[in-house]
Write a protein that holds these residues in place. Structure first.
Motif, short mmCIF file in Angstrom:
data_model
loop_
_atom_site.label_atom_id
_atom_site.label_comp_id
_atom_site.label_asym_id
_atom_site.label_seq_id
_atom_site.Cartn_x
_atom_site.Cartn_y
_atom_site.Cartn_z
N HIS A 103 -27.71 3.10 75.26
CA HIS A 103 -26.54 3.84 75.73
C HIS A 103 -26.03 3.24 77.04
CE1 HIS A 103 -23.85 7.16 76.33
NE2 HIS A 103 -24.37 7.37 77.52
N LEU A 104 -24.75 2.89 77.08
CA LEU A 104 -24.13 2.32 78.27
C LEU A 104 -23.06 3.24 78.85
CD1 LEU A 104 -23.60 -1.35 77.04
CD2 LEU A 104 -25.44 -0.48 78.47
N GLY A 105 -22.88 4.39 78.28
CA GLY A 105 -21.81 5.29 78.67
C GLY A 105 -21.83 5.70 80.13
N ASP A 106 -23.01 5.92 80.69
CA ASP A 106 -23.08 6.34 82.09
C ASP A 106 -22.56 5.25 83.01
OD1 ASP A 106 -25.33 4.79 81.38
OD2 ASP A 106 -26.54 5.64 82.99
N LEU A 107 -22.90 4.00 82.73
CA LEU A 107 -22.42 2.91 83.57
C LEU A 107 -20.92 2.67 83.37
CD1 LEU A 107 -25.40 0.42 83.19
CD2 LEU A 107 -24.94 1.97 85.08
N GLN A 108 -20.45 2.84 82.16
CA GLN A 108 -19.02 2.67 81.89
C GLN A 108 -18.21 3.74 82.62
OE1 GLN A 108 -19.12 2.73 77.63
NE2 GLN A 108 -19.36 0.50 77.48
N ARG A 109 -18.73 4.97 82.68
CA ARG A 109 -18.05 6.04 83.40
C ARG A 109 -17.98 5.72 84.89
NH1 ARG A 109 -20.99 9.24 79.92
NH2 ARG A 109 -22.56 9.66 81.48
N LYS A 110 -19.05 5.11 85.43
CA LYS A 110 -19.04 4.75 86.85
C LYS A 110 -17.98 3.68 87.14
CE LYS A 110 -23.81 6.00 87.83
NZ LYS A 110 -25.11 5.55 88.32
N VAL A 111 -17.85 2.71 86.24
CA VAL A 111 -16.81 1.68 86.41
C VAL A 111 -15.44 2.33 86.31
CG1 VAL A 111 -15.76 -0.38 85.36
CG2 VAL A 111 -18.24 -0.23 85.60
N ASP A 112 -15.26 3.22 85.36
CA ASP A 112 -13.98 3.92 85.21
C ASP A 112 -13.65 4.72 86.47
OD1 ASP A 112 -13.63 2.89 82.69
OD2 ASP A 112 -14.39 4.68 81.67
N ARG A 113 -14.66 5.32 87.07
CA ARG A 113 -14.45 6.11 88.28
C ARG A 113 -14.00 5.22 89.44
NH1 ARG A 113 -19.54 8.48 89.48
NH2 ARG A 113 -19.27 9.53 87.49
N VAL A 114 -14.59 4.03 89.57
CA VAL A 114 -14.18 3.09 90.62
C VAL A 114 -12.73 2.69 90.41
CG1 VAL A 114 -14.55 0.78 91.55
CG2 VAL A 114 -16.51 2.24 91.09
#
Length: 57
Positions: free
Chosen positions: A33-44
């Motif tokens: 699962h990579l969703g948590d890291l993708q959400r962090k990039v989206d937040r930046v």
């Protein structure tokens, strides 16, 4: 999709670090699962868009 906003040096470093972490996780297997890291990039990126909108007003 809208053009990406200009990023500060700190934001570029955060995105690079998160991308490296995603690559490392993907080496573990295709079902990781990579969703948590993708959400962090989206937040930046969202914060950069907000900053750009605030400075262009």
């Amino acid at each position: 999709m809208a053009a990406e906003p200009p990023l500060t040096a700190a934001e570029k470093a955060k995105v690079a670090l998160l991308t490296a972490r995603m690559c490392k996780r993907s080496l573990a297997g295709e079902h990781v699962h990579l969703g948590d890291l993708q959400r962090k990039v989206d937040r930046v990126l969202d914060d950069a868009r907000k900053r750009q909108a605030k400075t262009t007003k």
